[in-house]
Design a protein around this motif. Sequence first.
Motif, PDB file in Angstrom:
ATOM      1  N   ARG A   1     -10.789  15.705  20.449  1.00  0.00           N
ATOM      2  CA  ARG A   1     -11.214  15.367  19.138  1.00  0.00           C
ATOM      3  C   ARG A   1     -12.546  15.719  18.981  1.00  0.00           C
ATOM      4  O   ARG A   1     -13.407  15.746  19.586  1.00  0.00           O
TER       5      ARG A   1
ATOM      6  N   GLU B   1     -10.885  27.916  20.641  1.00  0.00           N
ATOM      7  CA  GLU B   1     -10.259  26.952  20.229  1.00  0.00           C
ATOM      8  C   GLU B   1     -11.241  25.807  19.898  1.00  0.00           C
ATOM      9  O   GLU B   1     -11.069  25.193  18.681  1.00  0.00           O
TER      10      GLU B   1
ATOM     11  N   THR C   1     -13.104  27.091  16.830  1.00  0.00           N
ATOM     12  CA  THR C   1     -12.125  27.129  15.636  1.00  0.00           C
ATOM     13  C   THR C   1     -12.428  25.432  15.256  1.00  0.00           C
ATOM     14  O   THR C   1     -12.255  25.242  13.939  1.00  0.00           O
ATOM     15  N   ALA C   2     -11.999  24.485  15.806  1.00  0.00           N
ATOM     16  CA  ALA C   2     -11.990  22.919  15.531  1.00  0.00           C
ATOM     17  C   ALA C   2     -13.231  22.790  15.077  1.00  0.00           C
ATOM     18  O   ALA C   2     -13.417  21.953  13.964  1.00  0.00           O
TER      19      ALA C   2
ATOM     20  N   HIS D   1     -13.652  24.206  11.284  1.00  0.00           N
ATOM     21  CA  HIS D   1     -12.617  23.594  10.673  1.00  0.00           C
ATOM     22  C   HIS D   1     -13.219  22.057  10.127  1.00  0.00           C
ATOM     23  O   HIS D   1     -12.992  21.692   9.053  1.00  0.00           O
ATOM     24  N   SER D   2     -13.676  21.241  11.133  1.00  0.00           N
ATOM     25  CA  SER D   2     -14.350  19.953  10.848  1.00  0.00           C
ATOM     26  C   SER D   2     -15.452  20.121  10.003  1.00  0.00           C
ATOM     27  O   SER D   2     -15.861  19.389   9.091  1.00  0.00           O
TER      28      SER D   2
ATOM     29  N   VAL E   1     -11.042  16.784  13.749  1.00  0.00           N
ATOM     30  CA  VAL E   1     -10.102  17.680  14.092  1.00  0.00           C
ATOM     31  C   VAL E   1      -9.501  17.377  15.675  1.00  0.00           C
ATOM     32  O   VAL E   1     -10.324  17.344  16.292  1.00  0.00           O
ATOM     33  N   ASP E   2      -8.172  17.426  15.763  1.00  0.00           N
ATOM     34  CA  ASP E   2      -7.699  16.882  17.089  1.00  0.00           C
ATOM     35  C   ASP E   2      -7.264  17.962  17.721  1.00  0.00           C
ATOM     36  O   ASP E   2      -6.797  19.120  16.954  1.00  0.00           O
ATOM     37  N   LEU E   3      -7.483  18.186  18.832  1.00  0.00           N
ATOM     38  CA  LEU E   3      -7.120  19.484  19.857  1.00  0.00           C
ATOM     39  C   LEU E   3      -5.835  19.072  20.522  1.00  0.00           C
ATOM     40  O   LEU E   3      -5.629  17.988  20.937  1.00  0.00           O
TER      41      LEU E   3
ATOM     42  N   LEU F   1      -5.245  23.225  19.535  1.00  0.00           N
ATOM     43  CA  LEU F   1      -4.560  23.849  18.130  1.00  0.00           C
ATOM     44  C   LEU F   1      -3.760  25.091  18.472  1.00  0.00           C
ATOM     45  O   LEU F   1      -3.821  25.700  19.273  1.00  0.00           O
TER      46      LEU F   1
ATOM     47  N   HIS G   1      -2.361  26.469  12.637  1.00  0.00           N
ATOM     48  CA  HIS G   1      -3.640  26.009  12.474  1.00  0.00           C
ATOM     49  C   HIS G   1      -4.174  26.732  11.260  1.00  0.00           C
ATOM     50  O   HIS G   1      -3.962  27.846  11.415  1.00  0.00           O
TER      51      HIS G   1
END
Length: 351
Positions: A196, A320, A323-324, A327-328, A335-337, A339, A343
Amino acid sequence: MTYRVSVIGAGIGAQHMAGFAEVPEHFQVASICDLNLDRARPLAEEHGCALTDDFAGVLADPDIDIVDICLPPHLHFGACVDALRAGKKVICEKPLVTSLEKADELAKVVKETGGFLSPVFQYRFGIGAAQLHALFDAGLAGRCYAGTLETHWDRPASYYDIDWRGTWAGESGGALLGHAIHIHDLLPAFLGPVARVFADVATRVNEIEVEDCAALSLRMDSGALITSSVTLGCAENISRMRLMFEGFTVESDHAPYSLAAGPWRFVARAPTTQAQIDAVLAEVGVVRTGYAGMFTALADALGGRGGCEVSLEDGRRSLEFVTACYHSARTGRSVDLPLGADHPLYASWVP
Ligand SMILES: NC(=O)c1ccc[n+]([C@@H]2O[C@H](COP(=O)([O-])OP(=O)(O)OC[C@H]3O[C@@H](n4cnc5c(N)ncnc54)[C@H](O)[C@@H]3O)[C@@H](O)[C@H]2O)c1
């Protein structure tokens, strides 16, 4: 076997050439390729290799085994695909490509062509990292409770004189993608998957499009809680990692661009004793650092003794994570991984 390499791009490519020169038993740089021949010429002279500005010509040359891509980030994907389709083994600087979708497309091309591609993450290689792995192998670490990462570097306005830097079109990201990507690559290597991410980002140091500061709060799959502080406005350049395990606390060296090059500081935590730790550390032999270490691991992998090389999956995982983070930062939520292709930022995180 000695692999013949063409280095594409004479910026960081200069350090790659120095790294290859440390392992002549595995690699010989046959050529340096750059559109700017004046920039590349001194490197060709120093290393006694050919000089060219013709990337297509390099790909058509049957004497080149490995193409080492040191081009600006927005060119990586196309150059990797062309090199793989030409039957070359490929090394590619970070960030491997500029989206998860492109990373997955690249993986398909590797599979289709039966090719080999290794992204660059040279910070992993050095005595400090080898010491930590030795303590893991000796069973002295136990669980990791928490840790801190710092990427506190200084980048003046002149750093952005190179046209692709600081822009979404040319760089595809800021300090998270271009700078802290190195220290964040250490997390899966030492602690396993990130589960996360909560991220905040800001542009506070220079007048650029992309972020130059970030604050991250991470939860690992193992439950460990990690914070990561990133800025390109520090008075000095420091990288630092501190991890608190059951059996000891480790603090990395602070060398900004080679934090594993020097020995790390390990302090035992009862019931583990310092004598146990020191006995393991005393057995860690000579370890190659940075690019030379990474290229040695690569040669081992090509020779069928893989396991320590930087893999395509490592490259995807780093993207990844980025990206998370984006996005967060944009949603204000954690954001949970992992992805997948569903997504919202899978195809691109560029705003
Ligand atoms: N691993 C690290 O520690 C590290 C450090 C710095 C940079 N990098 C990465 O390395 C890559 C390159 O960064 P840099 O700072 O060297 O960039 P740079 O702009 O200084 O150098 C890139 C070179 O590529 C050349 N070039 C561009 N298009 C070309 C083409 N089609 N054919 C041949 N040459 C071409 C340019 O003339 C230039 O000399 C980036 O992805 C960057 O993120 C990694």
